[in-house]
Design a protein around this motif. Structure first.
Motif, PDB file in Angstrom:
ATOM      1  N   VAL A 615      46.005  57.146 -26.238  1.00  0.00           N
ATOM      2  CA  VAL A 615      45.345  55.849 -26.380  1.00  0.00           C
ATOM      3  C   VAL A 615      44.421  55.944 -27.581  1.00  0.00           C
ATOM      4  CG1 VAL A 615      44.004  54.050 -25.229  1.00  0.00           C
ATOM      5  CG2 VAL A 615      45.372  55.637 -23.870  1.00  0.00           C
ATOM      6  N   LYS A 616      44.528  54.977 -28.499  1.00  0.00           N
ATOM      7  CA  LYS A 616      43.782  55.066 -29.760  1.00  0.00           C
ATOM      8  C   LYS A 616      43.194  53.730 -30.152  1.00  0.00           C
ATOM      9  CE  LYS A 616      46.600  58.348 -32.202  1.00  0.00           C
ATOM     10  NZ  LYS A 616      46.981  58.774 -33.502  1.00  0.00           N
ATOM     11  N   SER A 617      42.117  53.791 -30.892  1.00  0.00           N
ATOM     12  CA  SER A 617      41.631  52.577 -31.537  1.00  0.00           C
ATOM     13  C   SER A 617      40.879  52.956 -32.798  1.00  0.00           C
ATOM     14  CB  SER A 617      40.725  51.793 -30.586  1.00  0.00           C
ATOM     15  OG  SER A 617      40.436  50.540 -31.162  1.00  0.00           O
ATOM     16  N   ARG A 618      41.028  52.141 -33.824  1.00  0.00           N
ATOM     17  CA  ARG A 618      40.284  52.354 -35.069  1.00  0.00           C
ATOM     18  C   ARG A 618      38.836  51.964 -34.869  1.00  0.00           C
ATOM     19  NH1 ARG A 618      42.242  51.305 -40.473  1.00  0.00           N
ATOM     20  NH2 ARG A 618      44.355  52.111 -40.566  1.00  0.00           N
ATOM     21  N   THR A 619      37.937  52.647 -35.538  1.00  0.00           N
ATOM     22  CA  THR A 619      36.531  52.284 -35.399  1.00  0.00           C
ATOM     23  C   THR A 619      35.777  52.588 -36.676  1.00  0.00           C
ATOM     24  OG1 THR A 619      34.649  52.478 -33.939  1.00  0.00           O
ATOM     25  CG2 THR A 619      35.776  54.517 -34.491  1.00  0.00           C
ATOM     26  N   TRP A 620      34.670  51.889 -36.892  1.00  0.00           N
ATOM     27  CA  TRP A 620      33.916  52.120 -38.129  1.00  0.00           C
ATOM     28  C   TRP A 620      32.422  52.366 -37.900  1.00  0.00           C
ATOM     29  CZ3 TRP A 620      38.379  49.332 -38.148  1.00  0.00           C
ATOM     30  CH2 TRP A 620      39.332  49.696 -39.113  1.00  0.00           C
ATOM     31  N   SER A 621      31.923  52.033 -36.656  1.00  0.00           N
ATOM     32  CA  SER A 621      30.488  52.256 -36.428  1.00  0.00           C
ATOM     33  C   SER A 621      30.275  53.052 -35.146  1.00  0.00           C
ATOM     34  CB  SER A 621      29.753  50.919 -36.333  1.00  0.00           C
ATOM     35  OG  SER A 621      29.976  50.345 -35.054  1.00  0.00           O
ATOM     36  N   ARG A 622      29.127  53.648 -35.055  1.00  0.00           N
ATOM     37  CA  ARG A 622      28.795  54.493 -33.932  1.00  0.00           C
ATOM     38  C   ARG A 622      28.783  53.689 -32.626  1.00  0.00           C
ATOM     39  NH1 ARG A 622      26.760  59.372 -33.575  1.00  0.00           N
ATOM     40  NH2 ARG A 622      25.823  59.826 -31.557  1.00  0.00           N
ATOM     41  N   ASP A 623      28.165  52.492 -32.660  1.00  0.00           N
ATOM     42  CA  ASP A 623      28.110  51.657 -31.452  1.00  0.00           C
ATOM     43  C   ASP A 623      29.514  51.300 -30.986  1.00  0.00           C
ATOM     44  OD1 ASP A 623      25.434  51.756 -31.417  1.00  0.00           O
ATOM     45  OD2 ASP A 623      25.100  49.731 -32.237  1.00  0.00           O
ATOM     46  N   ASP A 624      30.333  50.935 -31.953  1.00  0.00           N
ATOM     47  CA  ASP A 624      31.713  50.560 -31.658  1.00  0.00           C
ATOM     48  C   ASP A 624      32.469  51.748 -31.060  1.00  0.00           C
ATOM     49  OD1 ASP A 624      33.904  48.638 -31.905  1.00  0.00           O
ATOM     50  OD2 ASP A 624      34.709  50.062 -33.369  1.00  0.00           O
ATOM     51  N   ALA A 625      32.242  52.939 -31.610  1.00  0.00           N
ATOM     52  CA  ALA A 625      32.909  54.144 -31.116  1.00  0.00           C
ATOM     53  C   ALA A 625      32.500  54.415 -29.669  1.00  0.00           C
ATOM     54  CB  ALA A 625      32.575  55.331 -32.001  1.00  0.00           C
ATOM     55  N   ASN A 626      31.217  54.220 -29.360  1.00  0.00           N
ATOM     56  CA  ASN A 626      30.738  54.441 -27.992  1.00  0.00           C
ATOM     57  C   ASN A 626      31.414  53.486 -27.013  1.00  0.00           C
ATOM     58  OD1 ASN A 626      28.923  56.608 -28.048  1.00  0.00           O
ATOM     59  ND2 ASN A 626      27.428  55.337 -29.128  1.00  0.00           N
ATOM     60  N   LEU A 627      31.442  52.212 -27.394  1.00  0.00           N
ATOM     61  CA  LEU A 627      32.063  51.198 -26.541  1.00  0.00           C
ATOM     62  C   LEU A 627      33.540  51.534 -26.314  1.00  0.00           C
ATOM     63  CD1 LEU A 627      32.267  48.288 -25.236  1.00  0.00           C
ATOM     64  CD2 LEU A 627      32.905  47.503 -27.534  1.00  0.00           C
ATOM     65  N   LYS A 628      34.249  51.846 -27.402  1.00  0.00           N
ATOM     66  CA  LYS A 628      35.687  52.076 -27.291  1.00  0.00           C
ATOM     67  C   LYS A 628      36.003  53.335 -26.497  1.00  0.00           C
ATOM     68  CE  LYS A 628      37.333  49.234 -31.011  1.00  0.00           C
ATOM     69  NZ  LYS A 628      37.637  49.102 -32.433  1.00  0.00           N
ATOM     70  N   SER A 629      35.158  54.343 -26.611  1.00  0.00           N
ATOM     71  CA  SER A 629      35.429  55.567 -25.861  1.00  0.00           C
ATOM     72  C   SER A 629      35.309  55.278 -24.352  1.00  0.00           C
ATOM     73  CB  SER A 629      34.486  56.683 -26.296  1.00  0.00           C
ATOM     74  OG  SER A 629      33.245  56.570 -25.648  1.00  0.00           O
ATOM     75  N   ARG A 630      34.359  54.404 -23.982  1.00  0.00           N
ATOM     76  CA  ARG A 630      34.235  54.030 -22.559  1.00  0.00           C
ATOM     77  C   ARG A 630      35.479  53.265 -22.099  1.00  0.00           C
ATOM     78  NH1 ARG A 630      29.045  52.566 -23.593  1.00  0.00           N
ATOM     79  NH2 ARG A 630      29.514  50.349 -23.450  1.00  0.00           N
ATOM     80  N   LEU A 631      35.911  52.332 -22.926  1.00  0.00           N
ATOM     81  CA  LEU A 631      37.089  51.531 -22.570  1.00  0.00           C
ATOM     82  C   LEU A 631      38.341  52.399 -22.452  1.00  0.00           C
ATOM     83  CD1 LEU A 631      36.524  48.303 -24.721  1.00  0.00           C
ATOM     84  CD2 LEU A 631      36.295  48.540 -22.239  1.00  0.00           C
ATOM     85  N   ILE A 632      38.437  53.430 -23.321  1.00  0.00           N
ATOM     86  CA  ILE A 632      39.612  54.320 -23.258  1.00  0.00           C
ATOM     87  C   ILE A 632      39.637  55.061 -21.921  1.00  0.00           C
ATOM     88  CG2 ILE A 632      40.597  56.448 -24.226  1.00  0.00           C
ATOM     89  CD1 ILE A 632      40.038  55.357 -27.001  1.00  0.00           C
TER      90      ILE A 632
END
Ligand code: ZN
Length: 662
Positions: A615-632
């Motif tokens: 499961v993958k998603s592109r990310t560019w900011s730290r906040d976004d990375a945190n959110l996406k890691s939870r969703l993954i």
């Protein structure tokens, strides 16, 4: 008695005319830029007188040599990269360095260096193909040599044009400017069938015909080129070019190593000339052009040195000798290409091949005075026999050296006398060339230290650096995941099916990351391959951050597409190790809670390591990375894979661990 500018007397005159007349002792009369008369010494001295009567002391007086194909400014790249395959040499080294360094200044210096070397080897005309050709022409005219100077047009960005339309425009302006010059014949050079589009080839032909100038191109230099054109156009190179109409122009075709008899006949019918480049073909292992057969079929064939970066010199005496030797060896026939015939390829026949035999190529009344004097009394050329008057040709082709040439005249003007160059400062040129070599060295040394900059050098980045949040889970049953994807909370945007062949290159310096060459086969609903694409990706090895549940933030750089072969990249990047991985991939682009994710269901086929959920998603900011890691983490649970074994490694590491455990 007629008063004239110069009389050469007491010479061993090889006219290279239609009857191969030899006069010994012979004499030649020069008036202005032209040959006024030639004949036996007694006949000439009865009819002409001059303030300048030169005693040739029994040296050979012959027409200057014609180098039918070269890239003269590449003297400045001589010895830069050798012992490589043609594509790696050209696309990996020559073209990147050229994009960085080639300028009008570079071209003028390289041309003058080449002119000095050419004069010393008895060349009075060369046929060039390069960039900034008006500068090549200007430098050549300043030195006083004759040349056909062809402006290159390519489908790629070149040192003198970003788009081919620019090179075409520049080429037309250049041709108009130089059209009536006494020494320079401007010309256009679509580089080759494989480096041009149909449109480029047609437009170049249009210009060549419109201005009645030669069209200079490379034809069938390698077997690979022929194969590629056959795949694309369904026919060999010559018929393909014929279909596009290029033979309506006066064509100069360099190489023609891989052409069949039908293609030779096409060239002959079209009056196209072939430039044979034995050194270059031998050095790049391109093959053996069937010159013997071409000559039997009355094709006009000249001899060229090709560029000094693929030869590596501009020595025409050596080139003629090689042409003779290669023809014999390749045909298994020692009578093939005898000395007189190979010398004609560098003089009279060569002039026909490059469409200037009305001007030069033989010592005939009315032609320009392009003459050289060559001594045949040196140690390496002694003794001399007189039984067979034609033995003189063998003496020149098989034993003479370019250093035996003492005098060179072009268009009635002296360029070298008693081995002294009269229009060039050789020492200054060598010093200037060394300055360029220093700069190019520094550029390549820096580039070679980084895989990334080597990658940029051959094609440039398509996508910039990006960051990805990703998780990987070793699963037992992919069908269950596919079922789970049908739940309402997940919106499937699209699905794809690929068969992927990956080759990972490793480098001694691990910080360089891994370079992945991927061939994707797209598979349609019926399970058939519909399309294949190649891609190169430089994957950074450093993990930026690990989140909970083995969700990783990684950095990767994408470069696409891979236009060269895997073999090309292998030789160009010279990895310290490599690994092949083959897998079946079902890819789903989905939306979960309004966020885009890619879900890959992979089955590793080679090596056989089972199924994986990625499961993958592109990310560019730290906040976004945190959110996406939870969703993954949520998604993995949702898909029923949370109890399976999470993998924190990429496939090459997983494969390596697997291999080490066995
Ligand atoms: Zn060439």
């Amino acid at each position: 008695m007629k008063q004239t500018d110069i009389i050469f007397r007491n010479a061993n005159v090889l006219t290279m005319d239609e009857e191969y007349r030899i006069y010994n002792p012979g004499a030649v009369v020069v008036q202005g830029d032209s040959i006024l008369d030639v004949g036996s010494e007694s006949a000439i001295l009865q009819n002409y007188q001059s303030d300048q009567i030169m005693d040739c002391k029994q040296k050979v007086l012959m027409p200057g040599l014609i180098n039918a194909h070269t890239h003269v400014p590449m003297t400045l790249l001589r010895g830069l990269a050798d012992d490589l395959r043609l594509d790696v040499w050209l696309m990996g080294y020559m073209m990147p360095v050229e994009r960085e360094f080639v300028s009008p200044d570079f071209v003028r210096l390289g041309t003058k260096l080449a002119c000095a070397e050419s004069i010393r080897s008895g060349v009075t005309t060369f046929v060039d193909m390069y960039y900034f050709e008006s500068d090549v022409a200007a430098a050549t005219a300043e030195v006083g040599l004759r040349a056909i100077c062809s402006q290159t047009v390519l489908k790629f960005p070149s040192p003198d044009a970003t788009y081919y339309e620019e090179s075409l425009e520049a080429a037309e302006a250049y041709i108009k400017e130089w059209k009536d010059h006494p020494l320079i014949i401007p010309s256009i050079a679509p580089h080759a069938a494989y480096t041009c589009t149909d449109d480029i080839l047609k437009e170049c032909t249009y210009l060549a015909v419109k201005y009645d100038v030669p069209l200079h191109t490379h034809i069938a230099e390698t077997a690979g080129e022929v194969e590629d054109i056959r795949k694309e156009a369904g026919m060999p190179v010559v018929p393909y070019l014929k279909k596009l109409g290029i033979f309506e122009a006066k064509v100069i075709a360099a190489h023609c190593v891989h052409i069949d008899e039908g293609e030779m006949r096409t060239l002959q019918h079209a009056g196209a000339g072939v430039a044979h480049n034995p050194s270059s073909n031998l050095k790049l292992a391109s093959g053996f052009a069937n010159i013997k057969r071409m000559l039997e079929l009355n094709v006009n064939v000249g001899i060229g040195t090709d560029g000094p970066a693929s030869n590596n010199d501009l020595d025409m005496i050596e080139e003629i000798r090689l042409a003779s030797m290669v023809a014999k060896a390749a045909s298994g026939d020692p009578t093939a290409l005898p000395a007189r015939q190979s010398l004609s390829m560098a003089t009279s026949l060569g002039a026909k091949a490059v469409h200037i035999d009305h001007l030069t190529g033989s010592i005939v009344r009315g032609k320009r005075a392009d003459l050289i004097l060559l001594g045949i009394d040196k140690l390496h050329n002694s003794p001399r026999f007189h039984r067979d008057p034609e033995g003189i040709y063998a003496q020149i082709i098989y034993a003479a050296k370019s250093t035996d040439i003492s005098h060179v005249m072009v268009n009635g003007k002296w360029l070298m006398k008693d081995h002294e160059l009269l229009t060039l400062d050789q020492e200054a040129l060598i010093r200037e060339a060394q300055k360029y070599a220093k700069k190019i060295d520094a550029f390549l040394i820096e580039r070679e230290q980084s895989v990334l900059s080597k990658l940029i050098a051959i094609g440039g980045a398509m996508e910039e650096e990006s960051f990805e949040v990703q998780a990987k889970v070793h699963i037992k049953d992919p069908d269950k995941i596919i079922e789970a994807l049908e739940q309402d909370a997940i919106e499937v945007v699209y699905t794809r099916h690929y068969h992927e062949y990956d080759t990972y290159f490793h480098f001694e310096d691990e910080k360089q990351g891994r370079l992945r060459y991927r061939e994707d086969e797209f598979i349609d609903k019926r399970g058939e391959v519909t399309n294949v694409r190649g891609r190169l990706t430089l994957v950074g090895v450093t993990r930026e951050k690990a989140f909970d549940h083995d969700v990783m933030l990684s950095r990767s750089r994408y470069y696409a597409p891979a236009i060269h072969s895997l073999r090309f990249y292998h030789e160009y990047f010279a990895p310290s190790g490599e690994m092949d991985i083959e897998k079946d991939r079902r890819r789903f682009k989905i939306k979960y809670k309004g966020v885009d994710f890619y879900i890959n269901l992979d089955t590793l086929i080679n090596p056989d390591l089972g199924h994986f959920l990625e499961v993958k998603s592109r990310t560019w900011s730290r906040d976004d990375a945190n959110l996406k890691s939870r969703l993954i983490t949520e998604l993995i649970e949702y898909l029923g894979a949370a109890s399976e074994k999470a993998e924190t490694q990429d496939y090459p590491d997983i494969v390596e661990a697997h291999l080490n455990s066995h």
